[in-house]
Motif scaffolding. Structure first.
Motif, PDB file in Angstrom:
ATOM      1  N   PRO A  93      43.869  44.750  41.526  1.00 43.07           N
ATOM      2  CA  PRO A  93      42.726  44.171  42.246  1.00 43.07           C
ATOM      3  C   PRO A  93      42.890  42.714  42.667  1.00 43.07           C
ATOM      4  O   PRO A  93      42.395  42.322  43.718  1.00 43.07           O
ATOM      5  CB  PRO A  93      41.558  44.324  41.270  1.00 43.07           C
ATOM      6  CG  PRO A  93      42.064  44.963  40.043  1.00 43.07           C
ATOM      7  CD  PRO A  93      43.492  45.356  40.231  1.00 43.07           C
ATOM      8  N   SER A 153      36.111  43.845  39.499  1.00 44.03           N
ATOM      9  CA  SER A 153      36.790  45.145  39.512  1.00 44.03           C
ATOM     10  C   SER A 153      36.953  45.640  38.081  1.00 44.03           C
ATOM     11  O   SER A 153      36.255  45.173  37.184  1.00 44.03           O
ATOM     12  CB  SER A 153      38.121  45.012  40.253  1.00 44.03           C
ATOM     13  OG  SER A 153      38.680  46.289  40.479  1.00 44.03           O
ATOM     14  N   GLY A 191      35.106  46.509  44.769  1.00 37.86           N
ATOM     15  CA  GLY A 191      35.539  46.496  43.373  1.00 37.86           C
ATOM     16  C   GLY A 191      36.031  47.826  42.851  1.00 37.86           C
ATOM     17  O   GLY A 191      36.859  47.879  41.950  1.00 37.86           O
ATOM     18  N   CYS A 192      35.504  48.935  43.402  1.00 34.38           N
ATOM     19  CA  CYS A 192      35.987  50.254  42.951  1.00 34.38           C
ATOM     20  C   CYS A 192      36.158  51.237  44.097  1.00 34.38           C
ATOM     21  O   CYS A 192      37.252  51.639  44.417  1.00 34.38           O
ATOM     22  CB  CYS A 192      35.083  50.847  41.882  1.00 34.38           C
ATOM     23  SG  CYS A 192      35.713  52.427  41.263  1.00 34.38           S
TER      24      CYS A 192
END
Ligand SMILES: [Zn+2]
Ligand SMILES: [Zn+2]
Length: 371
Positions: A321, A89, A170-171
């Motif tokens: 995250p 992340s 991750g995003c």
């Protein structure tokens, strides 16, 4: 350990293509993790940096939705070891007030750690001979066969989640879903609207379905995306092509006459934001997520905010995250967050085609496969 050689997709010129070239990658230093990448999603932030000057030095390797296997860890990294499957992340410092308060997305060093082109220890992560290739993009630069990340943005991944599905957590998925769970705290029975049904918007929609929102409206200009939104749980779809702000507000009022409780905007388009705001219920909340082109402006009627309405901006879903990504993957594994219909895989070498497909709306969430 000897520096490893890998293939990276290098951006050499603003607005230019990515070119696959060999690079040598630095050793992981203290607190760093060397990851062999298996997959990387493409996010509009990558395309924004490809197209517009944002302070990132070139040549650089972008990519910030990496997933793969740990090859080696630097000193002081304890939560992952060689052989572990991981998702990457964004980077954060871990020490400022925002990081200490579990809001690393508002880290005071966010730009330095994610956009500066070098690692936090000042090293350039990649070279071609003596020539530097900048990286460390979002603490990774995952448009490559391998990358250096940090302990803080390396998240362990369960064995049963394929890398191609894991990478976008991750995003993009974190951003869309986190906005609904964290920023807007949507509740069962709420009416919910997503403005812009791309990957981030549809991740928000999946979270609204998971939260038990009663009326779920997708708004987009692309008919195929509205079909996808319906298949993923939208109860209503509005095609906003050619609509002025007032038309959109009327269309939303036609679905929920008392106004919408929660709205996520992923468009950053003035008429869409204004129309959404005018369709919001008293004490309703609307979150803006889009990173818009330099110079963009939004015009609103300030009176629309007076009914206790809130307009808020958010990045990365207001999510930490290390806690949020495993939790969201848990929702996925429990069958409560199925984003598989968004994902379209491409071989790494087809990166420019994948970017073009995403920009043209032919792919919702392209994911590059490195192996
Ligand atoms: Zn920080
Ligand atoms: Zn992103």
């Amino acid at each position: 350990m000897m520096p490893i050689t890998t293939t990276a997709a290098i951006l050499r010129q603003r607005g230019g293509p990515f070119t696959l070239e060999p690079v040598s990658l630095a050793d992981p230093g203290p607190g760093q993790v060397l990851v062999k990448l298996a997959a990387c999603g493409i996010c509009f932030t990558d395309v924004g940096v490809q197209r517009y000057e944002q302070g990132t030095p070139l040549p650089q390797v972008l990519g910030h939705e990496g997933a793969g296997t740990v090859l080696a860890v630097g000193e002081g990294v304890a939560h992952v070891a060689a052989g572990d499957r991981v998702v990457l992340s964004y980077a954060s410092c871990g020490q400022c007030g925002s990081c200490a308060g579990h809001h690393p997305q508002y880290c005071t060093s966010f730009m330095a750690l994610n956009y500066a082109g070098v690692l936090s220890d000042g090293r350039v992560p990649m070279h071609q001979g003596e020539a530097p290739v900048f990286g460390g993009f979002f603490g990774q630069s995952s448009f490559a066969g391998a990358a250096i990340a940090y302990a803080r943005n390396t998240i362990r991944l369960a064995d049963d989640v394929p890398f191609a599905l894991a990478a976008p957590f991750g995003c993009g998925l974190q951003t869309g879903a986190g906005t609904v769970y964290n920023t807007l705290d949507a509740q069962p029975g709420h009416s919910f609207v997503v403005l812009g049904a791309g990957s981030v918007g549809l991740a928000a929609l999946l979270a609204a379905v998971d939260r038990g929102c009663a009326t779920i409206v997708a708004v987009d200009r692309v008919a195929e995306r509205l079909d996808l939104a319906r298949a993923m749980g939208a109860t209503h779809a509005i095609n906003s092509a050619g609509m002025a702000a007032a038309d959109l507000a009327l269309a939303l009022r036609a679905v929920v006459p008392t106004g919408i409780d929660r709205i996520v905007d992923t468009t950053g388009v003035s008429a869409v934001v204004r129309g959404g705001l005018e369709g919001l219920a008293s004490r309703g909340q609307m979150a803006l997520l889009a990173v818009t082109a330099p110079g963009s402006e939004i015009t609103i009627n300030p009176n629309t905010l007076l009914g206790g309405r809130r307009l808020v901006g958010a990045v990365e879903g207001d999510a930490d995250p290390q806690a949020f990504i495993p939790w969201l993957i848990g929702r996925h594994r429990a069958g409560r967050f199925n984003h598989a219909p968004l994902v379209q895989t491409y071989p790494f070498a087809a990166i420019n085609e994948a970017v073009a497909d995403m920009a043209a709306g032919r792919a919702v969430k392209p994911v590059l496969l490195m192996e």
